[in-house]
Write a protein that holds these residues in place. Structure first.
Motif, short mmCIF file in Angstrom:
data_model
loop_
_atom_site.label_atom_id
_atom_site.label_comp_id
_atom_site.label_asym_id
_atom_site.label_seq_id
_atom_site.Cartn_x
_atom_site.Cartn_y
_atom_site.Cartn_z
N VAL A 70 -28.51 29.96 -36.52
CA VAL A 70 -27.73 30.36 -35.33
C VAL A 70 -28.44 31.54 -34.69
CG1 VAL A 70 -25.53 31.25 -34.49
CG2 VAL A 70 -25.56 29.58 -36.36
N LEU A 71 -28.82 31.42 -33.40
CA LEU A 71 -29.52 32.49 -32.68
C LEU A 71 -28.66 32.97 -31.51
CD1 LEU A 71 -33.12 30.93 -32.51
CD2 LEU A 71 -32.24 32.58 -34.17
N ARG A 72 -28.74 34.24 -31.23
CA ARG A 72 -28.04 34.81 -30.08
C ARG A 72 -28.94 34.73 -28.84
NH1 ARG A 72 -25.05 40.19 -32.61
NH2 ARG A 72 -23.96 39.08 -34.29
N PRO A 73 -28.36 34.79 -27.64
CA PRO A 73 -29.18 34.72 -26.42
C PRO A 73 -30.27 35.78 -26.42
CG PRO A 73 -26.85 34.52 -25.88
CD PRO A 73 -26.92 34.86 -27.33
N GLY A 74 -31.50 35.35 -26.14
CA GLY A 74 -32.63 36.27 -26.08
C GLY A 74 -33.32 36.49 -27.40
N GLN A 75 -32.74 36.01 -28.47
CA GLN A 75 -33.33 36.20 -29.80
C GLN A 75 -34.44 35.18 -30.01
OE1 GLN A 75 -30.44 36.07 -32.92
NE2 GLN A 75 -31.93 36.49 -34.55
N GLU A 76 -35.60 35.64 -30.51
CA GLU A 76 -36.74 34.76 -30.71
C GLU A 76 -36.52 33.85 -31.91
OE1 GLU A 76 -40.29 36.96 -31.05
OE2 GLU A 76 -40.26 37.74 -29.01
#
Length: 484
Positions: free
Chosen positions: A38-44
């Motif tokens: 699970v990645l947050r917006p802007g996370q690479e």
């Protein structure tokens, strides 16, 4: 005059083979993602390139940790050890095992004629020990087990221990203490604690001195885990009572340990022949796993020893350490404890069928006989053919039951009045004698030995005459019977 220079366009390129263009430059690192990422917006997107760089330091454990791991492996449960041994003898892989190996081992256990409950327990432990995602399919084994159950009725029968209720427990403790030896003090404390704690034998043996808070009228026991509560600490309060003398017996044993320099560690320990506490060095020669802790098998042997020396007789069920737990639960059930009270006292899982099925239901059925509503045949109208050994045997059984109930009432009354010392011993002696008379009468009836039947029936009648005015005296229901 200078010749003109032809302008040539210079292209920044590379030579390639005829097979096609060169592959693109690979990224700095392989993406490290799966279906749980699970990645947050802007996370690479995480890659191997920007992850932690491990060295040998991160992969090795210390020598101390390695030894601890080896010891932990050595404490593997019995069913799994037996499975490993069998796999080695059959040239099979134990962990992770295949479905075929698992099924074959299940059939092997059935071939040994083990109880259904034992096979289920062993196979469940083995399957649980397998790595996640590599557990064998148990459907074929269960199919064999269903067939095994149909063809082996005895395999379904659970052998229950004889319940060591107070009338049996107290003579055992008094006999153990009679000669004033430390081993008798230990065993008396063990029996009182085991009965009141309602623990399994290994739970009794695992209690440490530091786990106990001893007050004048109770003992508090800190339990880090048990079979039902694996991840839940508990504080169990064991209230004392005059007949059990739990606090006095445990204090006496702990005081003796202190005189030997033992103030912490296992409450129940092995003793040498001279009464001294066995050291760790001595125990490690033969007990490499339990060390100074008392073995569960030893608890079993001590129960059997003092039961026999007290002159007690079971009803045919085996005498074992489980009888301490069964005895406490039986006494509760026979004195109208609720299902919930039984669950709490024995620390059974909520909703467990054991306290209801094994103890509560049995106690209720023992008190209720639907055939008691049926009039006694032959008591109002003389039936010559029934006035022989068979009728005498029936009367003898009624007299014996009546005597046993009255003896129990008298013993409990004396304890309530503070006159309990020696009451249990007298109760046990008189009950054994009544039991013996009834047994001889029954054997004589089957042998059609009328003279012996009459002799022992008369002896039971004379003993029951002590309570001739009691409303439940069996001979009062017989027309024309006179109570001597």
């Amino acid at each position: 005059m200078t010749a003109p220079v032809e302008l040539v366009e210079i292209v920044d390129a590379e030579l390639i083979d005829d097979e096609g263009p060169a592959p693109a430059t690979p990224p700095a690192g392989r993406p490290l993602v799966d279906h749980h990422t699970v990645l947050r917006p802007g996370q690479e997107i995480p890659t191997a390139g920007n992850g932690p760089q491990y060295t040998e330091r991160d992969l090795y454990v210390s020598e101390e940790t390695a030894r601890a791991l080896d010891e932990a492996e050595g404490q593997e449960a019995g069913p799994m050890r037996a499975f490993r041994t069998w796999c080695a003898s059959e040239w099979r892989v134990a962990i992770p095992c295949t479905t075929a190996t698992y099924t074959e081992y299940g059939r092997h256990l059935m071939g040994r004629g083990l109880k259904l409950s034992t096979i289920r327990n062993y196979m469940s432990r083995i399957r649980t020990s397998m790595p996640v995602g590599l557990k064998p399919d148990n459907s074929l084994y269960l199919q064999l087990l269903r067939d095994y159950r149909k063809k082996n009725k005895k395999a379904s029968r659970i052998k229950q221990a004889f319940p060591i209720t107070l009338p049996y427990l107290i003579p055992m403790m008094e006999t153990a203490e009679a000669d004033g030896r430390p081993i008798g003090w230990r065993d008396a404390a063990l029996f009182a604690f085991g009965y009141r704690f309602l623990g399994r034998r290994i739970e009794d043996a695992d209690v440490d001195i530091e786990d106990l808070t001893i007050l004048d009228d109770r003992i508090k026991v800190w339990v880090v885990k048990d079979k039902t509560h694996q991840d839940e600490e508990q504080e169990i309060i064991l209230h004392d009572r005059p007949d059990l003398r739990l606090v006095a017996r445990v204090r006496r044993w702990i005081s003796y340990l202190a005189s030997q320099g033992v103030t912490k560690g296992p409450l129940l320990r092995h003793l040498l022949k001279d009464g001294t506490v066995a050291s760790l060095e001595t125990r490690q020669k033969t007990a490499t796993v339990r060390g100074v802790y008392l073995r569960g098998h030893t608890v079993n042997e001590r129960v059997q020893l003092w039961f026999a020396r007290a002159g007690l007789v079971s009803d045919g069920r085996p005498v074992s350490s489980q009888g301490l737990r069964a005895g406490g639960a039986t006494d509760l059930a026979e004195n109208d404890a609720t299902d919930e009270e039984l669950e709490e006292a024995g620390r059974w899982a909520k909703g467990s069928p054991v306290p209801r099925k094994v103890y509560a239901r049995a106690a209720r059925q023992g008190k209720r006989d639907p055939f008691a509503k049926v009039p006694m045949y032959g008591h109002k109208i003389a039936q010559p053919e029934l006035e022989g050994a068979a009728m005498s045997q029936q009367t003898g059984t009624q007299l014996y039951t009546f005597i046993a109930d009255r003896l129990d009432e008298e013993m409990r009354k004396k304890y309530e009045e503070g006159r309990g010392e020696g009451a249990v011993r007298r109760y046990a002696d008189e009950l054994r004698e009544a039991m013996r008379l009834h047994q001889v009468l029954t054997e004589a009836a089957y042998a059609n030995d009328g003279a012996r039947v009459d002799e022992h029936l008369q002896k039971l009648t004379e003993r029951a005459a002590t309570w001739a005015d009691h409303a439940e005296h069996p001979l009062k229901a017989v027309a024309g019977s006179a109570i001597p």
